[in-house]
Scaffold this active site. Structure first.
Site, short mmCIF file in Angstrom:
data_model
loop_
_atom_site.label_atom_id
_atom_site.label_comp_id
_atom_site.label_asym_id
_atom_site.label_seq_id
_atom_site.Cartn_x
_atom_site.Cartn_y
_atom_site.Cartn_z
N GLU A 182 0.84 -1.19 0.00
CA GLU A 182 0.00 0.00 0.00
C GLU A 182 0.88 1.25 0.00
OE1 GLU A 182 -3.20 -0.16 2.84
OE2 GLU A 182 -3.23 2.01 3.08
N ASP A 184 0.32 5.42 0.43
CA ASP A 184 -0.74 6.30 0.92
C ASP A 184 -0.44 7.79 0.81
OD1 ASP A 184 -2.00 4.00 1.79
OD2 ASP A 184 -1.52 4.30 3.90
N GLU A 209 -2.87 10.60 2.79
CA GLU A 209 -4.07 10.87 3.59
C GLU A 209 -4.02 12.34 4.00
OE1 GLU A 209 -5.42 6.74 5.70
OE2 GLU A 209 -3.83 7.88 6.70
N HIS A 232 -0.47 13.30 5.27
CA HIS A 232 0.05 12.12 5.94
C HIS A 232 0.38 11.07 4.88
CE1 HIS A 232 0.02 9.05 9.28
NE2 HIS A 232 -0.33 8.25 8.28
N ASN A 276 2.35 7.18 3.98
CA ASN A 276 2.80 5.91 4.57
C ASN A 276 3.01 4.92 3.43
OD1 ASN A 276 3.51 4.02 6.49
ND2 ASN A 276 1.51 3.91 7.47
N ASN A 309 3.96 1.38 9.33
CA ASN A 309 4.77 2.06 10.34
C ASN A 309 5.89 2.90 9.74
OD1 ASN A 309 3.24 0.81 12.40
ND2 ASN A 309 4.54 -1.01 12.27
N ARG A 310 5.62 3.45 8.53
CA ARG A 310 6.63 4.29 7.88
C ARG A 310 6.03 5.66 7.56
NH1 ARG A 310 7.37 -0.86 5.03
NH2 ARG A 310 9.38 -1.78 5.61
N GLU A 311 5.45 6.29 8.56
CA GLU A 311 4.72 7.53 8.34
C GLU A 311 5.67 8.73 8.20
OE1 GLU A 311 4.36 5.56 10.98
OE2 GLU A 311 2.28 4.85 11.10
N TRP A 346 -8.67 10.13 15.99
CA TRP A 346 -7.22 10.30 15.84
C TRP A 346 -6.80 11.36 14.84
CZ3 TRP A 346 -4.86 9.56 11.07
CH2 TRP A 346 -5.63 8.90 10.09
N GLY A 359 -4.52 14.33 17.31
CA GLY A 359 -4.57 13.07 18.04
C GLY A 359 -5.92 12.73 18.62
N ARG A 410 10.14 5.83 19.47
CA ARG A 410 9.11 4.90 18.99
C ARG A 410 9.69 3.53 18.71
NH1 ARG A 410 5.88 5.69 13.22
NH2 ARG A 410 4.74 3.72 13.25
#
Length: 294
Positions: free
Chosen positions: A104, A106, A108, A121, A123, A131-133, A198, A202, A280
């Site tokens: 995928e 992305d 966003e 956003h 990814n 988890n590669r934002e 979110w 957040g 993280r």
């Protein structure tokens, strides 16, 4: 620092050169080239299939998908995002395969309160793992007018472009053990939905249904990509040939001008980079973070 005007002029020229290189520019038709997968009652098509709207109200959002699958090329569309108070909404535009091990890519667009900027956003998922934002503020108001968002994808790299300016690159580092999306065909999707748990600060700022309906507008979808007809397409779409313009050496890495444009965008508008979030990952950073971007 290069001026915004100079960067945008060069980016516009780059878009024209890319289009000129591809003699088979595919101008898609929203009537014939996409299906609505949910909330079809909230979609509209006009202008001979060149224009589309997706709407979110207090009943449902809306989502579309291309009828065909593709492996490599460029998928681009012009979008004008929700105007005014868009807090709690997400407008998504992305490529995706299917299944638990899906790939995928992305875009966003995270809404915000009136007067506050959207967040772009991005990814990428490979074999089901994301988890590669990376996140950016736009250098314009994306709800004032249409802007071009392009995902360029070939065997060497994935590049995210905004109005012809590259903001992000994910290179093929399979030789270093980094999975790359080069085996699964993907469709292009776009949707608008409520994500106020979110999306804005957040989840601190909730959607205001008094501002509904929330409408995103689209025009000039271009599917300049290799259609997928089955397993044989894997080698056909990745072969270096004049027909496969995306495999040309000039698209294997960013040009020097594009490198400068990307540095400008990241230096001035980037607000989150997973490769800098050592807390993280508890210090065990993804391997691509230590490798060159071009």
């Amino acid at each position: 620092m290069a001026s915004l005007h100079a960067v945008v002029v060069v980016a516009a020229a780059s878009l024209l050169l890319m289009a000129a290189f591809d003699g088979d520019l595919v101008h898609a038709d929203f009537y014939n080239d996409v299906d609505f997968v949910w909330g079809y009652q909230n979609a509209g098509i006009w202008n001979n299939g060149n224009s589309l709207s997706l709407m979110l109200d207090n009943v449902t959002g809306c989502g579309m998908v291309t009828k065909n699958q593709y492996l490599f090329g460029s998928i681009e569309v012009q979008i004008k995002l929700v105007k005014g108070n868009s807090a709690g909404t997400v407008t998504a535009y992305y490529l995706s395969s299917t299944g638990d091990k899906h790939d995928e890519i992305d875009f966003e667009f995270l809404g915000n309160e009136t007067g506050q900027p959207y967040i772009i956003h991005t990814n990428i998922f490979t074999q089901g793992v994301g988890n590669r934002e990376e996140q950016f503020y736009p250098w314009f108001d994306p709800s004032d007018d249409f802007h071009n968002y392009t995902i360029h994808w070939n065997p060497s790299q994935v590049v995210w472009f905004v109005d012809g300016i590259p903001i992000r690159v994910f290179r093929n580092y399979e030789s270093y053990g980094v999975p790359f999306p080069d085996r699964q065909a993907m469709r292009a999707y776009s949707s608008i939905w409520e994500a106020d748990e979110w999306a804005t600060r957040g989840g601190l700022v909730k959607i205001d249904w008094n501002s509904a309906p929330f409408v995103a507008y689209y025009q000039y979808l271009q599917l300049r990509a290799c259609p997928w007809y089955g397993p044989s397409s894997s080698s056909e779409c990745s072969a270096a040939s004049p027909a496969n313009w995306w495999t040309s050496p000039e698209y294997s890495t960013l040009t020097y001008q594009e490198q400068g444009q990307m540095k400008w965008a990241r230096d001035n508008f980037m607000i989150y980079d997973y490769c800098k979030d050592t807390e993280r990952f508890d210090g065990a950073m993804p391997p691509e973070c230590s490798l060159p971007k071009y």
